[in-house]
Design an enzyme around this catalytic site. Sequence first.
Site, PDB file in Angstrom:
ATOM      1  N   GLU A 135       0.829  -1.213   0.000  1.00  0.00           N
ATOM      2  CA  GLU A 135       0.000   0.000   0.000  1.00  0.00           C
ATOM      3  C   GLU A 135       0.855   1.251   0.000  1.00  0.00           C
ATOM      4  O   GLU A 135       1.890   1.298   0.669  1.00  0.00           O
ATOM      5  CB  GLU A 135      -0.852   0.035   1.273  1.00  0.00           C
ATOM      6  N   CYS A 192       4.516  -7.677   7.268  1.00  0.00           N
ATOM      7  CA  CYS A 192       5.388  -7.295   8.388  1.00  0.00           C
ATOM      8  C   CYS A 192       5.469  -8.440   9.388  1.00  0.00           C
ATOM      9  O   CYS A 192       4.484  -9.142   9.609  1.00  0.00           O
ATOM     10  CB  CYS A 192       4.849  -6.038   9.080  1.00  0.00           C
ATOM     11  N   SER A 199       7.021   4.329  17.063  1.00  0.00           N
ATOM     12  CA  SER A 199       5.677   3.849  17.406  1.00  0.00           C
ATOM     13  C   SER A 199       5.737   3.357  18.846  1.00  0.00           C
ATOM     14  O   SER A 199       6.293   2.295  19.109  1.00  0.00           O
ATOM     15  CB  SER A 199       5.271   2.674  16.501  1.00  0.00           C
ATOM     16  N   LEU A 200       5.188   4.143  19.760  1.00  0.00           N
ATOM     17  CA  LEU A 200       5.316   3.785  21.186  1.00  0.00           C
ATOM     18  C   LEU A 200       4.061   3.053  21.677  1.00  0.00           C
ATOM     19  O   LEU A 200       4.125   1.919  22.105  1.00  0.00           O
ATOM     20  CB  LEU A 200       5.580   5.051  22.002  1.00  0.00           C
ATOM     21  N   HIS A 201       2.946   3.745  21.641  1.00  0.00           N
ATOM     22  CA  HIS A 201       1.619   3.160  21.875  1.00  0.00           C
ATOM     23  C   HIS A 201       1.339   2.686  23.300  1.00  0.00           C
ATOM     24  O   HIS A 201       0.218   2.295  23.612  1.00  0.00           O
ATOM     25  CB  HIS A 201       1.313   2.034  20.879  1.00  0.00           C
ATOM     26  N   CYS A 229       3.230   8.372   1.776  1.00  0.00           N
ATOM     27  CA  CYS A 229       3.557   7.388   2.812  1.00  0.00           C
ATOM     28  C   CYS A 229       3.832   6.058   2.122  1.00  0.00           C
ATOM     29  O   CYS A 229       2.969   5.524   1.431  1.00  0.00           O
ATOM     30  CB  CYS A 229       2.376   7.274   3.786  1.00  0.00           C
ATOM     31  N   CYS A 257      -3.481   1.098   8.298  1.00  0.00           N
ATOM     32  CA  CYS A 257      -2.398   0.629   7.451  1.00  0.00           C
ATOM     33  C   CYS A 257      -2.472  -0.883   7.274  1.00  0.00           C
ATOM     34  O   CYS A 257      -2.572  -1.629   8.234  1.00  0.00           O
ATOM     35  CB  CYS A 257      -1.082   1.017   8.124  1.00  0.00           C
ATOM     36  N   ASN A 286      -8.120   3.541  14.209  1.00  0.00           N
ATOM     37  CA  ASN A 286      -9.078   3.051  13.228  1.00  0.00           C
ATOM     38  C   ASN A 286      -9.414   1.634  13.653  1.00  0.00           C
ATOM     39  O   ASN A 286      -8.498   0.843  13.857  1.00  0.00           O
ATOM     40  CB  ASN A 286      -8.436   2.979  11.845  1.00  0.00           C
ATOM     41  N   GLY A 308       5.474  -2.831   7.002  1.00  0.00           N
ATOM     42  CA  GLY A 308       6.854  -3.256   7.185  1.00  0.00           C
ATOM     43  C   GLY A 308       7.584  -2.444   8.234  1.00  0.00           C
ATOM     44  O   GLY A 308       7.121  -1.380   8.659  1.00  0.00           O
ATOM     45  N   GLU A 309       8.681  -2.979   8.695  1.00  0.00           N
ATOM     46  CA  GLU A 309       9.546  -2.306   9.677  1.00  0.00           C
ATOM     47  C   GLU A 309      10.791  -1.823   8.934  1.00  0.00           C
ATOM     48  O   GLU A 309      11.663  -2.620   8.578  1.00  0.00           O
ATOM     49  CB  GLU A 309       9.890  -3.289  10.801  1.00  0.00           C
ATOM     50  N   CYS A 363      -2.456  -3.815  14.282  1.00  0.00           N
ATOM     51  CA  CYS A 363      -2.083  -3.480  12.912  1.00  0.00           C
ATOM     52  C   CYS A 363      -2.443  -4.601  11.941  1.00  0.00           C
ATOM     53  O   CYS A 363      -2.176  -5.768  12.203  1.00  0.00           O
ATOM     54  CB  CYS A 363      -0.582  -3.207  12.856  1.00  0.00           C
ATOM     55  N   CYS A 370       2.338  -6.401  15.615  1.00  0.00           N
ATOM     56  CA  CYS A 370       1.708  -5.465  16.549  1.00  0.00           C
ATOM     57  C   CYS A 370       0.199  -5.763  16.587  1.00  0.00           C
ATOM     58  O   CYS A 370      -0.414  -5.991  15.546  1.00  0.00           O
ATOM     59  CB  CYS A 370       1.954  -4.018  16.121  1.00  0.00           C
ATOM     60  N   SER A 418       9.762   5.704  10.321  1.00  0.00           N
ATOM     61  CA  SER A 418       9.028   5.333  11.521  1.00  0.00           C
ATOM     62  C   SER A 418       9.367   3.888  11.904  1.00  0.00           C
ATOM     63  O   SER A 418       9.312   2.989  11.072  1.00  0.00           O
ATOM     64  CB  SER A 418       7.524   5.448  11.237  1.00  0.00           C
TER      65      SER A 418
END
Length: 351
Positions: A95, A115, A220-222, A108, A339, A296, A165-166, A122, A119, A197
């Site tokens: 994407e 990935c 990305s902490l979250h 983006c 995402c 989302n 992806g990372e 995600c 997470c 990111s």
Amino acid sequence: MIKQEIFGMTLLEMQEALLPLGMKKFRAEQIFRWLYEKSAVSFEEMTNLSKSDIALLQEHFTLLTGQIKVLRELKSTDGLTHKVLLGFTDGASVETVCMHHDYGYSVCISSQVGCSMDCAFCASGLQGQERNLTAGEILAQVYYFQRLLSIQDARVSRVVVMGSGEPMLNLDNVLKALDILHEDHGQGIGYRNMTISTCGIIPGIKKLTEMGRTINLAISLHAASDELRTSLMPINKTYNYLEVIKAADEYSEGNGRQVMYEYILLAGINDSLDDARILANVLKHKNVVVNLIPANPVPEKGFKRPSGNAVDRFFQVLKEQKINVTVRKEMGKDIDAACGQLRASTLVGGE
Ligand code: SF4
């Protein structure tokens, strides 16, 4: 004869690949400009090359920007957000999103197909990681939109590596792609207008620090407690969030850039006042900005979006501690699937 992919080569690589075909350095420079400045998707477009040179290029090289397929496409009703699922020749798909902000166009991009980080919130990791993208495939996502924008004499001015992806697990290819975008004879995008990111891969952050570029770093902490973060992001077991923040501090000290912390607000999971206080305590007095992202919903994962009041309360706690904080601007809400959802829904047969 196996053809080489030319898209994603640096100028030096292009010069070396073209030399055995009798093409001089200036010829490589012309081709570089066609690909990265003028967004050409076929060798025939290169009108300052001779027919014999074009034939040589066709015989020895492939050009992936001419082979990419748009598998799905969504445009927001306000016309500001355009999302595509791009398919490569081996069947892999990623994407890419283009957003029209006040300051210009931002794209983006994805760095891997799927990935492996898993997470909890995600959709990108739903099918695991298939493979890394090449530098050319990373770049091609930007050029897909750049070519469309060229028609209206506009250009991509910012790039964020925040799709599936990372990036730190494919850092060499990501940096190669960003370096080509930075080239004067490419798009000339400043590193300050690029963001990588990460979910917190410390060796990647350290490598980026050593390289000394002024690329923006987003983490990305979250969650700001061990148990909660590990439950949302298994990578926290390998790279603890406090160590990640320390590595990000060093990055910021090295190049003066403010680190962005992304925090997805998941109703009833990480959006309480206590969660906000813990986060504020961990990040206060640092050169950071916190970007709050009301979730989302991901149907496959069962998460809900918090109320507007819950978002406001969380925001205020951080503000009171003098932390720079923003709430992600809603863009293209009608197509703003999380995402990875476009690809995930396509892989399981469509929404
Ligand atoms: S949030 Fe990022 S790192 Fe985590 S699974 Fe999704 S794409 Fe991978």
